[in-house]
Design a protein around this motif. Structure first.
Motif, PDB file in Angstrom:
ATOM      1  N   GLU A  60       0.822  -1.210   0.000  1.00  0.00           N
ATOM      2  CA  GLU A  60       0.000   0.000   0.000  1.00  0.00           C
ATOM      3  C   GLU A  60       0.855   1.258   0.000  1.00  0.00           C
ATOM      4  O   GLU A  60       0.550   2.221  -0.700  1.00  0.00           O
ATOM      5  CB  GLU A  60      -0.957   0.001   1.193  1.00  0.00           C
ATOM      6  CG  GLU A  60      -2.108  -0.949   1.006  1.00  0.00           C
ATOM      7  CD  GLU A  60      -3.143  -0.845   2.105  1.00  0.00           C
ATOM      8  OE1 GLU A  60      -3.375   0.272   2.613  1.00  0.00           O
ATOM      9  OE2 GLU A  60      -3.717  -1.876   2.453  1.00  0.00           O
ATOM     10  N   ALA A 101      -7.399  -6.013   1.629  1.00  0.00           N
ATOM     11  CA  ALA A 101      -7.424  -4.600   2.015  1.00  0.00           C
ATOM     12  C   ALA A 101      -6.915  -3.716   0.880  1.00  0.00           C
ATOM     13  O   ALA A 101      -7.483  -2.648   0.606  1.00  0.00           O
ATOM     14  CB  ALA A 101      -6.580  -4.383   3.275  1.00  0.00           C
ATOM     15  N   THR A 102      -5.876  -4.142   0.206  1.00  0.00           N
ATOM     16  CA  THR A 102      -5.337  -3.367  -0.918  1.00  0.00           C
ATOM     17  C   THR A 102      -6.296  -3.423  -2.102  1.00  0.00           C
ATOM     18  O   THR A 102      -6.444  -2.438  -2.831  1.00  0.00           O
ATOM     19  CB  THR A 102      -3.945  -3.890  -1.312  1.00  0.00           C
ATOM     20  OG1 THR A 102      -3.109  -3.881  -0.156  1.00  0.00           O
ATOM     21  CG2 THR A 102      -3.315  -3.024  -2.386  1.00  0.00           C
ATOM     22  N   LYS A 105      -8.836  -0.646  -1.795  1.00  0.00           N
ATOM     23  CA  LYS A 105      -8.298   0.665  -2.156  1.00  0.00           C
ATOM     24  C   LYS A 105      -8.102   0.782  -3.667  1.00  0.00           C
ATOM     25  O   LYS A 105      -8.338   1.841  -4.250  1.00  0.00           O
ATOM     26  CB  LYS A 105      -6.992   0.924  -1.416  1.00  0.00           C
ATOM     27  CG  LYS A 105      -7.228   1.104   0.072  1.00  0.00           C
ATOM     28  CD  LYS A 105      -5.961   1.425   0.798  1.00  0.00           C
ATOM     29  CE  LYS A 105      -6.271   1.631   2.279  1.00  0.00           C
ATOM     30  NZ  LYS A 105      -5.100   2.054   3.026  1.00  0.00           N
TER      31      LYS A 105
END
Length: 154
Positions: A60, A101-102, A105
């Motif tokens: 990230e 999670a990435t 995004k």
């Protein structure tokens, strides 16, 4: 190969996101180069990231950058690959290796064309073309719950 060249020529003129699929060593990066250098964005940068080569806890910060003080060791602001690719193309190789999670995004960048650096509050507009590549069976990864279906269809 002629059919591949025709498809590259057709897609290169657009700004659409492209997913390249194929086994390792089949030339996905060469196709990404051809797409970039035959596109209206060819004067901009071509930034390449191998998602499998970066540790998951650093991906990230590499993609989105970070602000000074965002975490221990963040002594200065650092631009991420999305910001470095402004006006050009970002090639994400081995996208199937991104953690959930990435993926969330990345989905936001694709949908809204904006992002924030880690620890930042300023929204940065993403003016770039995204080309991704994988050798994974993403349909199986979606079924397994390791890859987001909404990201796959974007």
């Amino acid at each position: 190969m002629r059919r591949v060249y025709e498809q590259v020529a057709q897609v290169a003129r657009t700004s659409t996101t492209v997913m390249l699929r194929g086994e390792s060593g089949t030339g996905k990066e060469l196709i990404a180069n051809a797409l970039h250098y035959n596109s209206p964005r060819s004067k901009g940068p071509l930034i390449k990231v191998n998602c499998a080569a970066l540790p998951q806890d650093l991906i990230e910060s590499e993609l989105f950058g970070y602000e000074k003080g965002a975490f221990t060791g963040a002594h200065a602001m650092k631009k991420g690959r999305f910001e470095l690719a402004q006006g050009g193309t970002l090639f994400l190789d081995e996208i199937g290796e991104l953690n959930p999670a990435t993926q969330v995004k990345l989905l936001r960048v694709l949908q809204e064309r904006e992002f924030e650096r880690l620890g930042g509050v300023t929204t940065i507009q993403a003016n770039l073309r995204l080309i991704v590549a994988t050798n994974k069976d993403l349909e199986k990864s979606i079924t397994d719950g390791t890859f987001r279906d909404d990201l796959y269809y974007r």
